[in-house]
Design an enzyme around this catalytic site. Sequence first.
Site, short mmCIF file in Angstrom:
data_model
loop_
_atom_site.label_atom_id
_atom_site.label_comp_id
_atom_site.label_asym_id
_atom_site.label_seq_id
_atom_site.Cartn_x
_atom_site.Cartn_y
_atom_site.Cartn_z
N HIS B 216 0.88 -1.27 0.13
CA HIS B 216 0.12 0.17 -0.07
C HIS B 216 0.88 1.17 0.05
O HIS B 216 0.26 2.41 -0.16
CB HIS B 216 -1.25 0.13 1.24
CG HIS B 216 -2.29 -1.02 1.01
ND1 HIS B 216 -3.45 -0.64 1.12
CD2 HIS B 216 -2.18 -2.25 0.17
CE1 HIS B 216 -4.29 -1.55 0.80
NE2 HIS B 216 -3.40 -2.66 0.36
N SER B 220 -0.15 -0.64 -6.18
CA SER B 220 0.08 -2.15 -6.92
C SER B 220 0.67 -1.74 -8.33
O SER B 220 0.59 -0.44 -8.76
CB SER B 220 -1.28 -2.70 -7.40
OG SER B 220 -2.16 -3.08 -6.24
N LYS B 244 -14.77 -8.01 -8.61
CA LYS B 244 -13.76 -8.84 -9.49
C LYS B 244 -13.29 -9.90 -8.78
O LYS B 244 -13.38 -11.37 -9.14
CB LYS B 244 -12.73 -7.91 -10.09
CG LYS B 244 -11.87 -8.63 -11.25
CD LYS B 244 -10.80 -7.61 -11.68
CE LYS B 244 -10.21 -8.36 -12.91
NZ LYS B 244 -9.22 -6.88 -13.41
N ASP B 245 -12.82 -9.73 -7.48
CA ASP B 245 -12.12 -10.60 -6.55
C ASP B 245 -13.18 -11.62 -5.93
O ASP B 245 -13.00 -12.82 -5.72
CB ASP B 245 -11.45 -10.12 -5.49
CG ASP B 245 -10.17 -9.43 -5.97
OD1 ASP B 245 -9.70 -9.71 -6.78
OD2 ASP B 245 -9.57 -9.02 -4.89
N GLU B 288 5.97 -33.98 -1.51
CA GLU B 288 4.96 -33.38 -2.19
C GLU B 288 5.17 -32.52 -3.61
O GLU B 288 6.28 -32.24 -3.58
CB GLU B 288 3.95 -32.35 -1.31
CG GLU B 288 3.33 -32.97 0.02
CD GLU B 288 2.11 -33.63 -0.29
OE1 GLU B 288 1.01 -33.22 -0.04
OE2 GLU B 288 2.08 -34.86 -0.94
#
Lengths: 269, 408
Positions: B216, B220, B244-245, B288
């Site tokens: 922040h 971004s 959107k998320d 894994e």
Amino acid sequence: MNNKNILAGIALIAGVAVSSMAFAATNGEKPVHPKQGWPHEKVIGAHYDRQAAQRGFQIYREACHSCHSLNFVSFRQLEGIGFSEPEIKAIAASFTVMGEPDMETGDVKERPGQPFDYIPSTFANPEAAAASNNGAIPPDLSLMVKARPGGASYLYSILTGYREPTAEELKHVPGGKIPDGGHFNPYKAGHVIAMPPPLMDGLITYTEGQPPATVEQMAYDVSTFLAWAAEPKLEQRKSMGFVVVVFLLILTGLLFWSYKRISKQVLGH
Amino acid sequence: MHSTRPFEPKNGFVKWFDRQLPLFSVLHGALVSYPTPKNLNYWWSFGSLAALMLGVQIITGIILAMHYTPHTAMAFASVEHIMRDVNYGWLLRYVHANGASFFFIVVYIHIFRGLYYGSYKAPRELLWMLGLVIYLLMMATAFMGYVLPWGQMSFWGATVITNLFSAIPFIGTDLVTLLWGGFSVDNPTLNRFFSLHFLLPFVIAGVAILHIWALHIPGSNNPLGIDVKGPQDQIDFHPYHTAKDAFMVSLLLLVFFAMVFFAPNTLGHPDNYIQADPLVTPAHIVPEWYYLPFYAILRSIPDKLLGVVAMFAAILILFALPWLDRCKVRSGTFRPIFKQFYWLLVIDVIVLGVVGAKPAEGVWLIVGRIATAYYFFHFLILLPILSKVEKTRPLPESISQAVLAKHA
């Protein structure tokens, strides 16, 4: 074609070549299990064949239990393959389990099984199991179907796969011959299995109205039973999964539509 | 970063609370008025998705811990108790086991997004490095979590991986004894792994907060990789990104739950349904899937110590990435040569993953060595050279101009 595309092309070919080699390597090593139409492996409407699973329990009890334990299955859980409460009480009572210490003397006595008891092992401890089986402990069968690649089909293949090896197959067996106390089985890793063929035609007497007890039928039945023993919540899981996936399909569609609407309002496109 | 919408609460309680502790202001700034570049694509949603998966893992993990027993004699049986007797225990366990894989899938996409769009470059180096710290913590947490069911792969995976530390000169053997709490992987090992597996997710959550905080400050990055010039380039987080998320969360859950309900054991290893037995070694000990590329690097080096060094270097090298790639242009979109090698790196890592799952012999060893060599070549030699010699394409004037041109 310019340089960039050539580079990308080489990269793509390299990637495809490596992944196809990966496939070739896995297919070459192990024989393919005969495909079984297991109703519990369906995506929609998956269920255990109750009749087969109940016959499978009978086979487990009469043919497997003398060597193999089933430690994680309790009698009460047998409700999951369609046994009624009185049937479960009768089944449990026909087994003898170690009871609780006596309140007066502290002695532990054997008593008939109760629905809450786990299916008792034939052997008191792993050492006793090893002593009765040439030093090798017969594995617990509770999770066998999940502990082998191929699941129920693997088990079916093992149970129906016993036969004499061809000369060519014998070459692949370590040492070139079947060791004493070993048996040839093409589905077992290394092709030699310690367990003698556990099933033969007519070994088990099924109750009236059931199919003939052929090796194939019994292998199918006991594999169904052990598939259930390994994953008793499968039916609940897959039926709930169907609802969840349909719900999320609709929700995802709605959320996409609302995202597009908001995007038009705040971004103009 | 200046919000276009200052926080002006109407509720009296919120006003009173926020005056003394500006918690509501901070949340409002992060989830409502956080100004983001207008041109973010779907790949920018994977940060939110990673946060979601962390939440899923913590919640399911806490409930599983209520039913699990960290003891070598009881752990395996307690997991079966969860699968058979605990109400919806099977669902909790399958969500948690597959949730680890999906957390890694999401985080790998998130990392590779950053690699393509140059999100690691100034002024976001610290943001990038905090992300790598989260990734390292995830690796440690997932490794210890996989040991808890006390199956064959749990036990032998733990044995192989902890033994790596014995390669460290002078202190190696003592360090391994300390890790084990004894002279082999045993009950003390299981106990401390359980304790740390419970602790580390909260450390991850803490570093994730720092990660978001560090995000922040500069704001971004974006697919064009150019700086925001003013409010015309930006849009508030809410309602655009919340909508959107939300869509992306639903899409992720769709794939995730399809896996959980219909193929929950696909990503696991059948051997882990066999209780741990220190006297029986599995034919192939495989970690894994999310460790496989690094496992391939480890095994491609013939020397144990150098193999361990290479494996850790493969991750640590990423901390130096902002200084290895000094190209001023951030986004791969405007770097024609970088772009090609970026995809080559993606393929290289996938190849390493395939090699890691195979026995280290024959053709796999050779493929693994070539892929390992390329991995280090890419970061240590190619990127520094490219940032000097590559002729980048012209950058657009501004984000809003590019957006307008695209939708004209």
